[in-house]
Design an enzyme around this catalytic site. Structure first.
Site, mmCIF file in Angstrom:
data_model
loop_
_atom_site.group_PDB
_atom_site.id
_atom_site.type_symbol
_atom_site.label_atom_id
_atom_site.label_comp_id
_atom_site.label_asym_id
_atom_site.label_seq_id
_atom_site.Cartn_x
_atom_site.Cartn_y
_atom_site.Cartn_z
ATOM 1 N N GLY A 191 0.830 -1.203 0.000
ATOM 2 C CA GLY A 191 0.000 0.000 0.000
ATOM 3 C C GLY A 191 0.861 1.247 0.000
ATOM 4 O O GLY A 191 1.529 1.536 0.984
ATOM 5 N N ILE A 195 0.039 6.153 4.875
ATOM 6 C CA ILE A 195 0.883 5.481 5.875
ATOM 7 C C ILE A 195 2.101 4.855 5.188
ATOM 8 O O ILE A 195 3.225 4.952 5.687
ATOM 9 C CB ILE A 195 0.087 4.398 6.644
ATOM 10 C CG1 ILE A 195 -1.028 5.063 7.454
ATOM 11 C CG2 ILE A 195 1.008 3.581 7.556
ATOM 12 C CD1 ILE A 195 -1.892 4.120 8.260
ATOM 13 N N GLU A 214 2.270 -1.483 -4.488
ATOM 14 C CA GLU A 214 0.968 -0.801 -4.572
ATOM 15 C C GLU A 214 0.101 -1.483 -5.630
ATOM 16 O O GLU A 214 0.570 -1.750 -6.747
ATOM 17 C CB GLU A 214 1.198 0.686 -4.921
ATOM 18 C CG GLU A 214 -0.012 1.459 -5.389
ATOM 19 C CD GLU A 214 -1.168 1.513 -4.392
ATOM 20 O OE1 GLU A 214 -0.926 1.732 -3.203
ATOM 21 O OE2 GLU A 214 -2.321 1.318 -4.831
ATOM 22 N N SER A 280 -0.312 -1.496 4.898
ATOM 23 C CA SER A 280 -0.994 -0.190 5.028
ATOM 24 C C SER A 280 -1.928 -0.028 3.842
ATOM 25 O O SER A 280 -1.636 0.710 2.912
ATOM 26 C CB SER A 280 0.041 0.938 5.095
ATOM 27 O OG SER A 280 1.021 0.770 4.078
ATOM 28 N N GLY A 282 -5.287 0.769 4.054
ATOM 29 C CA GLY A 282 -6.512 1.450 4.448
ATOM 30 C C GLY A 282 -7.007 0.988 5.812
ATOM 31 O O GLY A 282 -6.417 0.106 6.433
ATOM 32 N N ASP A 323 -13.677 8.762 12.194
ATOM 33 C CA ASP A 323 -13.338 7.627 11.320
ATOM 34 C C ASP A 323 -14.454 6.580 11.244
ATOM 35 O O ASP A 323 -14.470 5.778 10.316
ATOM 36 C CB ASP A 323 -12.070 6.925 11.834
ATOM 37 C CG ASP A 323 -10.789 7.637 11.431
ATOM 38 O OD1 ASP A 323 -10.863 8.779 10.954
ATOM 39 O OD2 ASP A 323 -9.704 7.042 11.604
ATOM 40 N N ALA A 331 -7.811 13.366 11.423
ATOM 41 C CA ALA A 331 -8.056 13.841 12.779
ATOM 42 C C ALA A 331 -8.818 15.169 12.774
ATOM 43 O O ALA A 331 -9.750 15.366 13.561
ATOM 44 C CB ALA A 331 -6.729 13.991 13.510
ATOM 45 N N HIS A 455 8.993 38.654 2.997
ATOM 46 C CA HIS A 455 10.151 38.235 2.207
ATOM 47 C C HIS A 455 11.376 38.112 3.110
ATOM 48 O O HIS A 455 11.614 39.001 3.937
ATOM 49 C CB HIS A 455 10.444 39.243 1.111
ATOM 50 C CG HIS A 455 11.681 38.903 0.321
ATOM 51 N ND1 HIS A 455 11.678 37.904 -0.634
ATOM 52 C CD2 HIS A 455 12.948 39.376 0.382
ATOM 53 C CE1 HIS A 455 12.899 37.796 -1.132
ATOM 54 N NE2 HIS A 455 13.692 38.683 -0.530
#
Ligand code: FAD
Ligand code: NAI
Length: 476
Positions: A191, A195, A214, A280, A282, A323, A331, A455
């Site tokens: 994945g 993460i 992946e 990782s 999901g 979640d 978060a 700047h």
């Protein structure tokens, strides 16, 4: 109902839950928060995934590993020669644990300050009647409490691959990935999402040979293509190996490592042998032990609690946030929903704008964005103008010695309203806030272009990218 009665009972003390509890207490309610997370001594560790095994410890390790990499590779460019550089991984992990504990303690302090009753244990629905809901608490605290309003904020858990369950020794979730006791020689990750890239970066910087496998053929498909391409170039240069479009086969655990069989994008059978494997791929919403069935709380096909736009569940006065419900697993999204729900309980108009929720990936270079990507605008047929500005042409970035990446603005072709801002480069986790504010106030690209920016600062790249929308950059 039991003798301990509350106006609001919040189940879960992660960023969604503890913030909802604080806002409800500020609004004058008698609030309880129940959280079951335990620290290494069995004591309470509120803060949820974010504080204990997510945002906070990962950023602590990203910082430490970045210092190590800089001392080893970048300081010499500044004329600083480091001899005898060495790594004390135990100390690095202990520092990370201290940072986590400071956050746990901070939340316990906030509960006290706001007169929130904290219960350390697992909450489950027991029953309901016309006065509210009875919640059973088991664990360190054995209680029966009741609340007129219930806010469920039980978070999420790492998704495992079938046949490769987490043992947190060889096959690691985000939890084990944050406490590997010695730098593995070879580390595999399945994945290449948020993460995968963050934890892959940590262990690569510390010396592991990292390979990320992946499944999708596209790198960071949710990110603006131009930005994702630039980030991939930087990761390739760092030696973070990312193989796209693979199909994972059998995963075998041996005495001292893991063997992953997979088919490459070209259809070739391959095997990756590693000392440790991080999976990782999901996260899944967590309703374990909640006893949602007891009161008929509805879940969707993904196991998330079903909610409407206002975080109302199918049950009266039961809300769910963070979640464990639809939407991005972030978060700050959980926190925003927590505040909004507390305000809605109070009859106010709590508000969450999903279009202005920023995303940040804390790699080096960092990746940050808000709003729509160029590919999304193309797909929707919306006429837009784009402007980009490279950090290579920014004085502060040159002084920092960190010139990778760019800022990109996407604005409506007619009205010039900002539709999306995408960044890859130094400290863009901080720079993205300006874009969020601008979009919240429905600013045009010209509004940003006309604002005076200090700047030399990296934020001048934001102003210049806004100028680029009108093809009038000053420094490029
Ligand atoms: P959680 O934080 O998961 O909290 C839920 C809490 O509820 C937990 O403490 C749990 O123990 C408790 N609980 C569950 N069931 C019960 C029960 N029945 N009774 C009592 N207590 C219960 N997001 C970002 O925005 N930025 C980042 O940089 C970031 N980095 C991350 C890095 C990693 C490695 C991971 C895994 C995640 C990261 N996230 C990040 C995502 C973020 O952690 C989550 O989106 C966030 O924690 C969700 O908050 P929450 O309150 O919904 O749930
Ligand atoms: P993710 O959704 O970001 O990435 C998962 C990746 O795994 C995807 O690219 C997906 O295509 C791939 N994948 C899925 N199944 C696969 C398979 N069988 N084989 C190969 N590849 C497969 O999820 P991740 O990285 O686990 O993180 C979970 C969530 O935690 C994130 O989506 C994010 O919401 C949150 N998070 C946020 C962070 C931040 O804000 N900086 C940091 C870390 C996590």
């Amino acid at each position: 109902m039991s003798n301990k009665q509350f106006d609001v009972v919040v189940i879960g003390g992660g960023p969604g839950g503890y913030i909802a509890a604080i806002r409800a207490a500020q609004l004058g309610y008698n609030v309880a928060c129940v959280d079951e997370w335990k620290n290494s001594k069995g004591g309470p560790a509120p803060g949820g995934t974010c504080t204990n095994v997510g945002c906070i410890p990962s950023k602590a390790l990203l910082q430490s590993s970045e210092h190590f990499e800089q001392a080893g590779h970048s300081f010499a460019d500044h004329g600083i020669n480091v001899q005898g550089l060495s790594l004390d991984i135990a100390k690095m992990l202990a520092r990370k644990d201290t940072v986590v504990k400071q956050n746990n303690d901070g939340i316990l302090y906030l509960f006290k300050k706001n007169k929130i009753s904290f219960f350390h244990g697992r909450a489950s629905f027991a029953k309901t009647d016309e006065t509210g809901y009875e919640i059973k608490v088991t664990g360190a605290a054995e209680e029966s409490i009741s609340g007129k309003h219930i806010v469920v904020a039980t978070g999420s858990n790492a998704r495992s691959l079938p046949g490769a369950e987490f043992d947190e020794e060889f096959i690691l979730s985000n939890d084990g990935a944050l406490r590997i006791g010695a730098v593995p020689k070879k580390l595999g990750l399945i994945g290449a999402g948020v993460i995968g890239l963050e934890m892959g970066s940590v262990w690569r910087r510390l010396g592991a040979e990292v390979t990320v496998l992946e499944g999708l053929p596209t790198f960071l498909g949710a990110v603006d293509e131009q930005i994702a391409k630039e980030a991939k170039k930087a990761f390739d240069k760092q030696g973070l190996k990312i193989e796209l479009g693979v199909k994972i086969g059998e995963i075998k655990k041996g005495a001292d490592g893991v063997s992953i069989a997979y088919t490459s994008a070209k259809g070739e059978a391959q095997t990756l042998d590693v000392d440790r494997l991080i999976v990782s791929i999901g996260r899944v919403p967590n309703t374990i032990g909640l006893n949602a069935e007891a009161v008929g709380l509805a879940l969707d096909e993904r196991g998330a609690i079903t909610v409407d736009d206002e975080c109302k569940t199918n049950l009266p006065n039961v809300w769910a946030i963070g979640d464990v419900v639809r939407g991005p697993m972030l978060a700050h999204k959980a926190e925003e929903e927590g505040v909004a729900v507390a305000e809605r309980i109070a009859g106010q108009h709590g508000h969450v704008n999903f279009n202005t929720v920023p995303w940040v990936i804390y790699t080096h270079p960092e990746i940050a964005w808000v709003g729509q990507t160029e590919q999304q605008l193309k797909a929707s047929g919306r006429a837009y103008k784009a402007g980009t500005f490279p950090f290579l042409a920014n004085g502060r970035a040159r002084a920092l010695g960190d010139t990778t990446g760019m800022v990109k603005f996407l604005a409506d072709a007619t009205t010039d309203e900002i539709l999306g801002v995408h960044m890859v480069g130094p400290q863009v986790s901080e720079l993205i806030s300006e874009a969020v504010v601008a979009m919240e106030f429905k600013a045009s690209a010209e509004d940003i272009a006309r604002i005076c920016h200090a700047h030399p600062s990296l934020s001048e790249a934001t102003k210049e990218a806004a100028l680029a929308v009108d093809k009038r950059t000053l420094n490029f």
